[in-house]
Each structure stands twice: as C-alpha cells, then as structure tokens.
Design a protein around this motif. Structure first.
Motif, PDB file in Angstrom:
ATOM      1  N   VAL A   2       0.850  -1.188   0.000  1.00 19.35           N
ATOM      2  CA  VAL A   2       0.000   0.000   0.000  1.00 19.35           C
ATOM      3  C   VAL A   2       0.891   1.246   0.000  1.00 19.35           C
ATOM      4  O   VAL A   2       1.845   1.334   0.773  1.00 19.35           O
ATOM      5  CB  VAL A   2      -0.928   0.003   1.233  1.00 19.35           C
ATOM      6  N   VAL A   3       0.594   2.177  -0.903  1.00 22.38           N
ATOM      7  CA  VAL A   3       1.347   3.435  -0.996  1.00 22.38           C
ATOM      8  C   VAL A   3       0.392   4.623  -0.925  1.00 22.38           C
ATOM      9  O   VAL A   3      -0.801   4.499  -1.206  1.00 22.38           O
ATOM     10  CB  VAL A   3       2.177   3.522  -2.302  1.00 22.38           C
ATOM     11  N   ASP A   4       0.963   5.755  -0.572  1.00 20.13           N
ATOM     12  CA  ASP A   4       0.220   7.009  -0.552  1.00 20.13           C
ATOM     13  C   ASP A   4       0.603   7.785  -1.807  1.00 20.13           C
ATOM     14  O   ASP A   4       1.689   8.362  -1.890  1.00 20.13           O
ATOM     15  CB  ASP A   4       0.579   7.794   0.713  1.00 20.13           C
ATOM     16  N   LEU A   5      -0.281   7.776  -2.795  1.00 21.28           N
ATOM     17  CA  LEU A   5       0.003   8.457  -4.065  1.00 21.28           C
ATOM     18  C   LEU A   5       0.148   9.961  -3.897  1.00 21.28           C
ATOM     19  O   LEU A   5       0.839  10.611  -4.684  1.00 21.28           O
ATOM     20  CB  LEU A   5      -1.096   8.144  -5.085  1.00 21.28           C
ATOM     21  N   THR A   6      -0.472  10.521  -2.868  1.00 25.44           N
ATOM     22  CA  THR A   6      -0.410  11.968  -2.683  1.00 25.44           C
ATOM     23  C   THR A   6       1.007  12.432  -2.336  1.00 25.44           C
ATOM     24  O   THR A   6       1.318  13.613  -2.505  1.00 25.44           O
ATOM     25  CB  THR A   6      -1.394  12.447  -1.596  1.00 25.44           C
ATOM     26  N   THR A   7       1.870  11.528  -1.890  1.00 20.22           N
ATOM     27  CA  THR A   7       3.247  11.919  -1.566  1.00 20.22           C
ATOM     28  C   THR A   7       4.051  12.261  -2.817  1.00 20.22           C
ATOM     29  O   THR A   7       5.122  12.855  -2.709  1.00 20.22           O
ATOM     30  CB  THR A   7       3.983  10.812  -0.775  1.00 20.22           C
ATOM     31  N   TYR A   8       3.544  11.901  -3.997  1.00 21.43           N
ATOM     32  CA  TYR A   8       4.231  12.212  -5.258  1.00 21.43           C
ATOM     33  C   TYR A   8       3.852  13.580  -5.806  1.00 21.43           C
ATOM     34  O   TYR A   8       4.451  14.048  -6.770  1.00 21.43           O
ATOM     35  CB  TYR A   8       3.946  11.124  -6.303  1.00 21.43           C
ATOM     36  N   THR A  58      -3.565  19.717 -16.542  1.00 20.40           N
ATOM     37  CA  THR A  58      -2.602  18.929 -17.312  1.00 20.40           C
ATOM     38  C   THR A  58      -2.696  17.495 -16.802  1.00 20.40           C
ATOM     39  O   THR A  58      -3.072  17.254 -15.650  1.00 20.40           O
ATOM     40  CB  THR A  58      -1.166  19.481 -17.170  1.00 20.40           C
ATOM     41  N   ASN A  59      -2.376  16.556 -17.684  1.00 20.95           N
ATOM     42  CA  ASN A  59      -2.384  15.149 -17.302  1.00 20.95           C
ATOM     43  C   ASN A  59      -0.952  14.661 -17.152  1.00 20.95           C
ATOM     44  O   ASN A  59      -0.098  14.963 -17.983  1.00 20.95           O
ATOM     45  CB  ASN A  59      -3.112  14.303 -18.349  1.00 20.95           C
ATOM     46  N   VAL A  60      -0.722  13.906 -16.101  1.00 20.47           N
ATOM     47  CA  VAL A  60       0.597  13.352 -15.813  1.00 20.47           C
ATOM     48  C   VAL A  60       0.439  11.848 -15.646  1.00 20.47           C
ATOM     49  O   VAL A  60      -0.529  11.385 -15.040  1.00 20.47           O
ATOM     50  CB  VAL A  60       1.178  13.962 -14.517  1.00 20.47           C
ATOM     51  N   VAL A  61       1.388  11.107 -16.195  1.00 22.58           N
ATOM     52  CA  VAL A  61       1.379   9.648 -16.029  1.00 22.58           C
ATOM     53  C   VAL A  61       2.480   9.283 -15.038  1.00 22.58           C
ATOM     54  O   VAL A  61       3.638   9.659 -15.203  1.00 22.58           O
ATOM     55  CB  VAL A  61       1.605   8.920 -17.375  1.00 22.58           C
ATOM     56  N   LEU A  62       2.088   8.570 -13.986  1.00 24.82           N
ATOM     57  CA  LEU A  62       3.025   8.103 -12.965  1.00 24.82           C
ATOM     58  C   LEU A  62       3.094   6.591 -13.062  1.00 24.82           C
ATOM     59  O   LEU A  62       2.055   5.923 -13.016  1.00 24.82           O
ATOM     60  CB  LEU A  62       2.532   8.528 -11.574  1.00 24.82           C
ATOM     61  N   GLU A  63       4.295   6.061 -13.240  1.00 18.41           N
ATOM     62  CA  GLU A  63       4.449   4.604 -13.276  1.00 18.41           C
ATOM     63  C   GLU A  63       5.239   4.172 -12.049  1.00 18.41           C
ATOM     64  O   GLU A  63       6.348   4.636 -11.812  1.00 18.41           O
ATOM     65  CB  GLU A  63       5.176   4.139 -14.534  1.00 18.41           C
ATOM     66  N   LEU A  64       4.632   3.301 -11.268  1.00 14.14           N
ATOM     67  CA  LEU A  64       5.284   2.732 -10.095  1.00 14.14           C
ATOM     68  C   LEU A  64       5.461   1.238 -10.341  1.00 14.14           C
ATOM     69  O   LEU A  64       4.502   0.558 -10.723  1.00 14.14           O
ATOM     70  CB  LEU A  64       4.445   2.963  -8.840  1.00 14.14           C
TER      71      LEU A  64
END
Length: 161
Positions: A2-8, A58-64
């Motif tokens: 489990v991660v907190d996406l808001t930290t990015y 704007t759209n941003v793609v985050l890959e984890l």
C-alpha cells in the motif's frame, strides 16, 4: 503493498496545495482513496489530472513498479548428531546470500547447534530473510552392562530420540 500516491504530488508540481489532483488507473477507473492505494506486482500506471480552481489542467502519467521479494523457506528446525555436520541450503536463483555466520554461499555446513539465518537478494535488489534452529539429537549413553549367566543387561542414561 500500500502506498500514498499523494506523496508524489510535490514531485509533479511546485506548491501542490494550490492544485486539485484526481487519480485514475491506466484503464480509467477512478482511484477513490489515493492515500491508501494497493500496488500490484509489476508495472502500475497511474493517470493524474492536475487542475487549477479555474479549470485549467494537465495530465501526468506516474508509473510505479513493484518488484517481488524473494520467496524461500529454510527447512523446519531439526536435530543432528554431535560430531557430524549439517548442510543448510538457501536455494538457488538469487544474486546473493548472506548467512549470519558471514558466509556468502548458497549452502553452509554447520557442526554446532544454534540459530542460523540467511538473507537472500534477487535480481531486483529485493531481500528476504529466514532462519532455522538446529540442535543436537539426544543419544542414549551406556551407563552399565550387567552380565549374569548367559544374559546381559545394558543400562542407558537417556532414551534418546
């Protein structure tokens, strides 16, 4: 995991508190709780829409990428005879092994009872640790031999196992 996406958010834009963030999966499914998002093994693509209060965005793609930890198990705790050795094997397929004895080989030979542990590392750099406790088997010792006529009686110190 489990991660907190808001930290990015602060990595995406300066002063993230001035923006509105909405998160969706690669398939467009809304992520309703980005502060507690469960990653799957492998690539996880997250689409993030960063908006201003007046509607610009704007759209941003985050890959984890979540790489797997090595999965292995040493044998169950066991006993061996005093004066012999036991071979402990971490298994194959790892780029490194580190035993609590300092050995860095896949297998070690031990001649003393105790707690032994090994940490293995896979090609992704992920590690796992397991341990095993080995002890001496109890051996029956001969205390006395009584011979009477044509029979002998052997007296043992312990029952052994």
């Amino acid at each position: 995991m489990v991660v907190d996406l808001t930290t990015y958010e602060s990595n995406i834009i300066t002063n993230p508190t001035n923006y509105i963030f909405s998160y969706t999966t690669a398939t467009g499914t809304p992520i309703l709780n980005p502060s507690s998002y469960t990653l799957n093994l492998g690539s996880n693509v997250i689409n993030i829409k960063v908006s201003t209060a007046d509607g610009c965005f704007t759209n941003v793609v985050l890959e984890l990428v979540l790489n797997p930890k090595p999965s292995f198990n040493l044998l169950e705790d066991f006993e061996f005879c005093k004066g012999t050795t036991a071979t402990l094997d971490a298994g194959s397929g790892y780029i490194s092994c580190l035993w609590n004895t300092g050995a860095t080989t896949q297998t070690i030979s031990v001649s003393n009872p105790g707690n032994y542990s090994v940490t293995v590392t896979n090609g992704f750099g992920c590690s796992s640790t397991d341990n095993i406790n080995i002890s001496y088997s109890l051996l029956a010792g001969i205390v006395a031999i009584n011979i009477s006529n044509s029979s002998a009686t052997i007296m043992l110190s312990e029952t052994g196992n």
